[in-house]
Design a protein around this motif. Structure first.
Motif, PDB file in Angstrom:
ATOM      1  N   ALA A   7       0.766  -1.241   0.033  1.00 49.43           N
ATOM      2  CA  ALA A   7      -0.029   0.000  -0.071  1.00 49.43           C
ATOM      3  C   ALA A   7       0.954   1.397   0.093  1.00 49.43           C
ATOM      4  O   ALA A   7       0.457   2.117  -0.374  1.00 49.43           O
ATOM      5  N   ASN A   8       2.139   1.149   0.610  1.00 52.35           N
ATOM      6  CA  ASN A   8       2.858   2.389   0.539  1.00 52.35           C
ATOM      7  C   ASN A   8       3.983   2.194  -0.713  1.00 52.35           C
ATOM      8  O   ASN A   8       4.864   1.761  -0.731  1.00 52.35           O
ATOM      9  N   ARG A   9       3.333   2.597  -1.943  1.00 50.73           N
ATOM     10  CA  ARG A   9       4.086   2.616  -3.093  1.00 50.73           C
ATOM     11  C   ARG A   9       5.291   3.297  -2.894  1.00 50.73           C
ATOM     12  O   ARG A   9       5.423   4.600  -2.882  1.00 50.73           O
ATOM     13  N   GLY A  10       6.506   2.707  -3.592  1.00 46.39           N
ATOM     14  CA  GLY A  10       7.571   3.302  -3.650  1.00 46.39           C
ATOM     15  C   GLY A  10       8.576   3.564  -2.332  1.00 46.39           C
ATOM     16  O   GLY A  10       9.429   4.006  -2.186  1.00 46.39           O
ATOM     17  N   SER A  11       7.629   2.885  -1.133  1.00 49.83           N
ATOM     18  CA  SER A  11       8.572   3.207  -0.054  1.00 49.83           C
ATOM     19  C   SER A  11       9.640   2.381   0.259  1.00 49.83           C
ATOM     20  O   SER A  11      10.705   2.767   0.850  1.00 49.83           O
ATOM     21  N   LEU A  12       9.561   0.728  -0.361  1.00 54.65           N
ATOM     22  CA  LEU A  12      10.803   0.249   0.048  1.00 54.65           C
ATOM     23  C   LEU A  12      12.115   0.629  -0.783  1.00 54.65           C
ATOM     24  O   LEU A  12      13.074   0.922  -0.145  1.00 54.65           O
ATOM     25  N   ILE A  13      12.110   1.230  -2.052  1.00 53.61           N
ATOM     26  CA  ILE A  13      13.610   2.008  -2.416  1.00 53.61           C
ATOM     27  C   ILE A  13      13.784   3.233  -1.959  1.00 53.61           C
ATOM     28  O   ILE A  13      14.896   3.428  -1.529  1.00 53.61           O
ATOM     29  N   THR A  14      12.743   3.853  -1.377  1.00 59.43           N
ATOM     30  CA  THR A  14      13.045   5.145  -0.564  1.00 59.43           C
ATOM     31  C   THR A  14      13.798   4.821   0.577  1.00 59.43           C
ATOM     32  O   THR A  14      14.760   5.391   0.855  1.00 59.43           O
ATOM     33  N   PHE A  15      13.147   4.066   1.481  1.00 64.40           N
ATOM     34  CA  PHE A  15      13.831   3.578   2.765  1.00 64.40           C
ATOM     35  C   PHE A  15      15.238   3.326   2.443  1.00 64.40           C
ATOM     36  O   PHE A  15      16.113   3.573   3.093  1.00 64.40           O
ATOM     37  N   ALA A  16      15.453   2.254   1.325  1.00 60.04           N
ATOM     38  CA  ALA A  16      16.728   1.625   0.982  1.00 60.04           C
ATOM     39  C   ALA A  16      17.508   2.820   0.784  1.00 60.04           C
ATOM     40  O   ALA A  16      19.013   2.673   1.238  1.00 60.04           O
ATOM     41  N   LEU A  17      17.522   3.651  -0.063  1.00 55.75           N
ATOM     42  CA  LEU A  17      18.305   4.810  -0.493  1.00 55.75           C
ATOM     43  C   LEU A  17      18.604   5.544   0.698  1.00 55.75           C
ATOM     44  O   LEU A  17      19.710   6.002   0.985  1.00 55.75           O
ATOM     45  N   VAL A  18      17.611   6.149   1.573  1.00 59.06           N
ATOM     46  CA  VAL A  18      18.026   6.870   2.696  1.00 59.06           C
ATOM     47  C   VAL A  18      18.967   6.228   3.715  1.00 59.06           C
ATOM     48  O   VAL A  18      19.953   6.671   4.236  1.00 59.06           O
ATOM     49  N   PHE A  19      18.629   4.927   3.775  1.00 59.98           N
ATOM     50  CA  PHE A  19      19.467   4.259   4.859  1.00 59.98           C
ATOM     51  C   PHE A  19      21.008   3.883   4.296  1.00 59.98           C
ATOM     52  O   PHE A  19      21.779   4.028   5.149  1.00 59.98           O
ATOM     53  N   TYR A  20      20.915   3.806   3.078  1.00 62.01           N
ATOM     54  CA  TYR A  20      22.450   3.791   2.438  1.00 62.01           C
ATOM     55  C   TYR A  20      23.020   4.821   2.570  1.00 62.01           C
ATOM     56  O   TYR A  20      24.301   4.894   2.641  1.00 62.01           O
TER      57      TYR A  20
END
Length: 736
Positions: free
Chosen positions: A441-454
């Motif tokens: 349901a949170n579209r695009g949240s996976l790659i956004t979280f990954a980039l921020v954490f990286y």
């Protein structure tokens, strides 16, 4: 007072929802108000295909478009994945049914511009491009009967749990005409309906009269070498009536949208003013050579009440993916491998290695007091025992070389640092995904979280009380540690001016080296997408934002971590390094580098290859991936398997008096990426139907980035595990 406090807490808790997951109540037009609207906006997303890697925006295909002024703002992950969400012209009001309502009409008269648009529509139908519509943050689904799950039965007995279904699939005969085959099938109702989050924009019937893709669903699609555009949709909206909801904490007003199902149809309307949406309406064929056409788009909406709760509205989509049994089989298979490796490593540590250390220490501590007349014979016996021990347990013989600085130490430090950053990013991202923050349901949240954490893990820097840096092998710090190791071989490590000067130069090398490689491939793919006007082409503003993240956040974080790591005490190895390197004896076949890497990489890959199929399916076949719990378990198994396999092979190499374990430990577990690359090629050739040169180049370009990052992460796991193992065993023996 306590009751008032508890009531206020309940109210505040009911008002808190995760982003994108807040339920919305809708009311009928006469009862609508600010907190319960009646108008429902349907959004359209980009169109994609399982036969092409290139997605397109909705308005690229000359469909009916609405005003883009109210378009929602996409996050970074949505932009990178090519999602472009726009409002649609379809008018939907709560509990207001629509019967064959017109949306718009598109006429193609044969001009160059209109001919290009018509050919683009035909190309999209031939490649089976899929619509992706959204209502109330819920995907509009296309549900159909999966005939592969049916059990054909000719005159067999039938269980009382099954239903007898008679259907007539259309099969083309040798002459090109369609013939009917009547047969009986046993089908369990829970396994028949499959719901996908997209539906086709149309279909194509080949020149031989054979229907392709969605054209097999209706016998009306029979004209050879013709395209059938789905210009009409029957939308069924299932809602839950909240006015009579038994839940005490829910608002007793309006209703909530639960399911949205669509049935696409191709209809040849009589005219713009005389629409015919009946089941008997003829289909709209468009010949492949035609340059003139008139397409009228229409829709119908039906409302149905359901008892499904709002919190369970995604279940019917996820239940259409019956993969849980396969997932458990994969985990059990992986656990068998882990238990085998754990037994091997445990046997080495608890029996062989423990016995080695005890005998070495016993030989070093024992003093033999024997009579003079027996002294000569005792000395010979003691020398024989020591020689036997050294021949049987050869890993102690290389104690003076095991911590010798390897070749290309700077490059290895860069690899280990980047792998550590990736390892921490993946770990934290999967943890939040398991908690539900990164749901579909949170579209695009996976790659956004990954980039921020990286970006923020560029300053990954931590050491224990003894100053050991197996976690402190972050991007810049390990570069300084290699200086330490190189100078510690002479036992005179002191801060020198040239070390401080080269500090920033070497950190700059790290900052640029790996990121430039990944960014160059990404930019090359982006140029290809730009030339094809794809929605997956990252806009210039987003590219600038990514560069700003790299330059103004990631790079300073790297230097900050390097600064604190530089101020840490130098690693003190448990044994001294000899000035003259020891000669490595000739190795047997199984202790040579390549056989070790082949064996060390196949075991971790065997633990993940089933999960890898679902990951690649979600990326390239556009299927929803939600099994983050299974993925996290497999990820832990991958770490354990890489560590144990690398430790096991490193012990064998040390026993063979081969002390070159630095690069070998990295490549042993990193060789899993080679098997990953081979599997990606197999997946492309056997599982996907991607066609076209550009799509093929994009697939293998993105795959190369994925494989390279996986190589860094798995190689780092093996290196860090071996580093800890080597320090532990050599710290346990007494060496003069």
């Amino acid at each position: 007072m306590r009751l008032i406090t508890a009531a206020s807490l309940l109210v505040s808790a009911a008002a808190f929802y995760l982003p994108g997951l807040a339920p919305v109540n809708f009311c009928e037009k006469q009862n609508a108000h600010a907190s319960c609207p009646s108008n429902i906006t349907m959004y359209v997303n980009r169109l994609d295909s399982d036969q092409s890697v290139i997605p397109f925006e909705y308005h690229s295909f000359d469909f009916c478009i609405g005003s883009e002024d109210e378009s929602p703002v996409e996050n970074l992950g949505q932009v990178l994945f090519g999602e472009r969400i726009r409002p649609s012209p379809y008018k939907i009001s709560f509990l207001e049914e629509q019967k064959c309502s017109k949306v718009c009409t598109r006429k193609y008269t044969g001009s160059n511009d209109e001919n290009y648009k018509l050919k683009l529509l035909q190309r999209g139908m031939k490649l089976n491009y899929q619509h992706h519509w959204i209502i109330d943050n819920m995907p509009v689904t296309f549900c159909f009967v999966n005939q592969q799950n049916m059990m054909i039965n000719f005159k067999k007995s039938i269980s009382h749990k099954a239903q007898i279904i008679q259907f007539t699939p259309m099969v083309p005969s040798k002459g090109g005409t369609i013939t009917n085959l009547f047969f009986w099938a046993i089908a369990f109702s829970s396994e028949l309906e499959v719901c996908t989050t997209g539906f086709p924009m149309g279909c194509y019937v080949g020149g031989d009269g054979r229907p392709r893709d969605a054209c097999v669903l209706d016998p009306k699609f029979s004209q050879p070498d013709s395209y059938y555009i789905f210009n009409h949709v029957d939308i069924v909206v299932e809602y839950r009536d909240m006015a009579t909801d038994p839940n005490f904490f829910e608002d007793k007003v309006g209703g909530r949208i639960i399911h949205i199902k669509v049935t696409p149809r191709s209809i040849k309307h009589k005219s713009e003013t005389a629409l015919d949406c009946s089941p008997e309406a003829p289909a709209l064929p468009i010949g492949s050579t035609e340059t003139k056409a008139e397409i009228t788009y229409s829709y119908s909406i039906t409302w149905k009440k359901t008892e499904v709760k709002w919190s369970s509205r995604w279940d019917y989509i996820l239940d259409s993916m019956p993969h849980s049994n396969i997932q458990w089989f994969s985990i059990m298979n992986s656990l068998v491998i882990v238990l085998f490796l754990s037994g091997m490593v445990g046997m080495i540590l608890m029996r062989t290695l423990h016995r080695d250390i005890a005998r070495y220490n016993q030989l070093d501590n024992e003093t033999y007091f024997v009579p003079e007349k027996r002294r000569q014979r005792s000395i010979i016996l003691m020398m024989t025992i020591q020689e036997d021990a050294q021949e049987e347990f050869g890993w102690k013989l290389v104690h003076g070389d095991v911590f010798r600085s390897p070749r290309y130490a700077l490059l290895l430090s860069v690899f280990v640092g980047a792998g550590t950053q990736l390892l921490m990013m993946v770990s934290v991202t999967l943890f939040f995904a398991c908690l539900g923050f990164l749901s579909p349901a949170n579209r695009g949240s996976l790659i956004t979280f990954a980039l921020v954490f990286y970006v923020f893990f560029g300053m990954s820097n931590r050491s224990d009380n003894e100053g050991d840096c197996w976690i402190r092998c972050c991007p810049p710090v390990q570069i300084i540690q290699w200086n330490s190791l190189e100078d510690m071989s002479h036992n005179d490590f002191l801060p020198r001016p040239w070390v401080t000067i080269s500090f920033f130069r070497r950190n700059l090398f790290f900052v640029i080296f790996l990121k430039v490689i990944v960014f160059a491939i990404f930019f090359f793919c982006n140029v290809l997408l730009w030339t094809n006007d794809s929605s997956a082409a990252v806009p210039f503003g987003t590219l600038v934002a990514i560069l700003c993240l790299w330059i103004f956040i990631s790079t300073p974080m790297t230097f900050v971590g390097a600064f604190f790591g530089f101020r840490k005490e130098t690693i003190q190895n448990p044994v001294r390094t000899n000035q003259i390197p020891r000669q490595v004896p000739d190795q047997s076949t199984y202790t040579k580098p390549l056989p070790g890497m082949l064996m060390g990489g196949i075991l971790p890959f065997g633990c993940i290859f089933i999960q890898l199929f679902f990951i690649l399916n979600s990326i390239w076949a556009h299927q929803t991936y939600y099994m983050f719990g299974f993925l996290f378990i497999v990820y832990i198994i991958l770490i354990i398997t890489c560590s144990e396999a690398t430790i096991l092979l490193a012990y064998f190499h040390l026993c063979a008096e081969d002390y070159h374990w630095w690069w070998r430990s990295f490549f042993t577990s990193g060789f899993t990426s080679v098997y990953l690359a081979v599997y990606c090629v197999h997946f492309f050739t056997s599982k996907l139907t991607i066609s076209g040169v550009i799509s093929t180049i994009l697939y293998f370009s993105y795959t190369s980035i994925f494989v390279f990052l996986f190589f860094l992460m798995t190689g780092t796991i093996g290196f860090l595990a071996t580093y800890v193992f080597v320090r532990m065993i050599y710290a346990s023996v007494k060496v003069d």
